[in-house]
Design a protein around this motif. Structure first.
Motif, PDB file in Angstrom:
ATOM      1  N   GLN A 130     -12.511  -0.625  -4.708  1.00 42.95           N
ATOM      2  CA  GLN A 130     -13.833  -0.793  -4.110  1.00 42.95           C
ATOM      3  C   GLN A 130     -13.948   0.193  -2.945  1.00 42.95           C
ATOM      4  OE1 GLN A 130     -16.417  -3.034  -5.082  1.00 42.95           O
ATOM      5  NE2 GLN A 130     -15.076  -3.069  -6.892  1.00 42.95           N
ATOM      6  N   ARG A 131     -15.177   0.484  -2.562  1.00 42.40           N
ATOM      7  CA  ARG A 131     -15.439   1.488  -1.523  1.00 42.40           C
ATOM      8  C   ARG A 131     -14.662   1.199  -0.231  1.00 42.40           C
ATOM      9  NH1 ARG A 131     -21.168   3.996  -0.574  1.00 42.40           N
ATOM     10  NH2 ARG A 131     -20.334   5.129  -2.313  1.00 42.40           N
ATOM     11  N   HIS A 132     -14.621  -0.047   0.209  1.00 46.17           N
ATOM     12  CA  HIS A 132     -13.954  -0.375   1.470  1.00 46.17           C
ATOM     13  C   HIS A 132     -12.425  -0.239   1.402  1.00 46.17           C
ATOM     14  CE1 HIS A 132     -14.030  -4.233  -0.693  1.00 46.17           C
ATOM     15  NE2 HIS A 132     -12.944  -4.548   0.001  1.00 46.17           N
ATOM     16  N   HIS A 133     -11.880  -0.060   0.210  1.00 46.67           N
ATOM     17  CA  HIS A 133     -10.436   0.163   0.039  1.00 46.67           C
ATOM     18  C   HIS A 133     -10.109   1.606  -0.347  1.00 46.67           C
ATOM     19  CE1 HIS A 133      -9.666  -4.352  -0.628  1.00 46.67           C
ATOM     20  NE2 HIS A 133      -9.121  -4.002   0.530  1.00 46.67           N
ATOM     21  N   GLY A 134     -11.098   2.467  -0.380  1.00 44.30           N
ATOM     22  CA  GLY A 134     -10.832   3.872  -0.710  1.00 44.30           C
ATOM     23  C   GLY A 134     -11.630   4.388  -1.886  1.00 44.30           C
ATOM     24  N   GLY A 135     -12.345   3.520  -2.559  1.00 45.14           N
ATOM     25  CA  GLY A 135     -13.211   3.942  -3.661  1.00 45.14           C
ATOM     26  C   GLY A 135     -12.474   4.719  -4.731  1.00 45.14           C
TER      27      GLY A 135
ATOM     28  N   ARG B 266       0.845  -1.201   0.000  1.00 42.12           N
ATOM     29  CA  ARG B 266       0.000   0.000   0.000  1.00 42.12           C
ATOM     30  C   ARG B 266       0.876   1.245   0.000  1.00 42.12           C
ATOM     31  NH1 ARG B 266      -5.162   1.405   2.096  1.00 42.12           N
ATOM     32  NH2 ARG B 266      -5.177   3.452   3.054  1.00 42.12           N
TER      33      ARG B 266
END
Length: 190
Positions: free
Chosen positions: A160-165, A92
């Motif tokens: 995806q939203r849960h990873h930052g969208g 990351r």
């Protein structure tokens, strides 16, 4: 040149002695030439110049644009799983509050590090840029360009939203030679 000009010039340069010529050695060690220092300086400059990512003009994207890119040869199923966030994120990089120059260096180093450690999927968090003056999405725009310019990046897609969208992208890296060989050997045993 008029004779008055010539006389004036001659009077001004009277008493000046010419500089001695130094011999120039090409390809041979000459007096006062430190080749070890030159080599070290060249190697240092070469390392600094490795980063070819440009911080010049970039085509702007909107803060709410989805980023996606796939090189030729990336299978549709692989890209679909990347887009859906079904691959485990192994590395990351968070670029919040970074300048463009800082981000440029960080992205280049992140990709090099991922390749060195045989990482296949990483995530780059760039932010949407909707809180910046005039909603410019500056870093998001540069990430969209830089990742395309790096040969080791095979594909990327907004997370995806849960990873930052829309403020992050999944990045699929090229397989290293070691990983390719291991994959080939595993499939040969079947």
């Amino acid at each position: 040149m008029r004779s008055d000009d010539f006389d004036l010039f001659a009077q001004e340069v009277k008493g000046i002695t010419p500089l001695e010529k130094e011999e120039i050695y090409l390809g041979k060690k000459g007096p006062g030439v430190d080749f070890a220092a030159r080599k070290l300086a060249a190697m240092h400059a070469e390392q600094e110049d490795r980063n070819h990512l440009s911080k010049d003009y970039v085509e702007r994207v909107d803060p709410n644009d989805m980023l996606e890119y796939k090189r030729d040869g990336v299978q549709d199923g692989v890209f679909k799983r990347l887009r859906q966030g079904k691959y485990g994120v192994e590395a990351r990089l968070d670029l919040h509050r970074h300048t463009v120059e800082q981000a440029r260096r960080q992205v280049f180093q992140f990709v090099a590090d991922c390749m060195h450690h045989d990482i296949r999927v990483g995530i780059v968090v760039h932010g949407k840029g909707d809180r910046s003056p005039e909603n410019q999405a500056t870093l998001k725009s540069y990430i969209n360009k830089w990742l395309r310019d790096l040969d080791d990046v095979m594909a990327f897609h907004s997370a995806q939203r849960h990873h930052g969208g829309l403020g992050a992208v999944y990045v699929l890296f090229r397989k290293s030679e070691a990983a390719r060989l291991e994959n080939w050997e595993r499939h040969q045993k079947r």
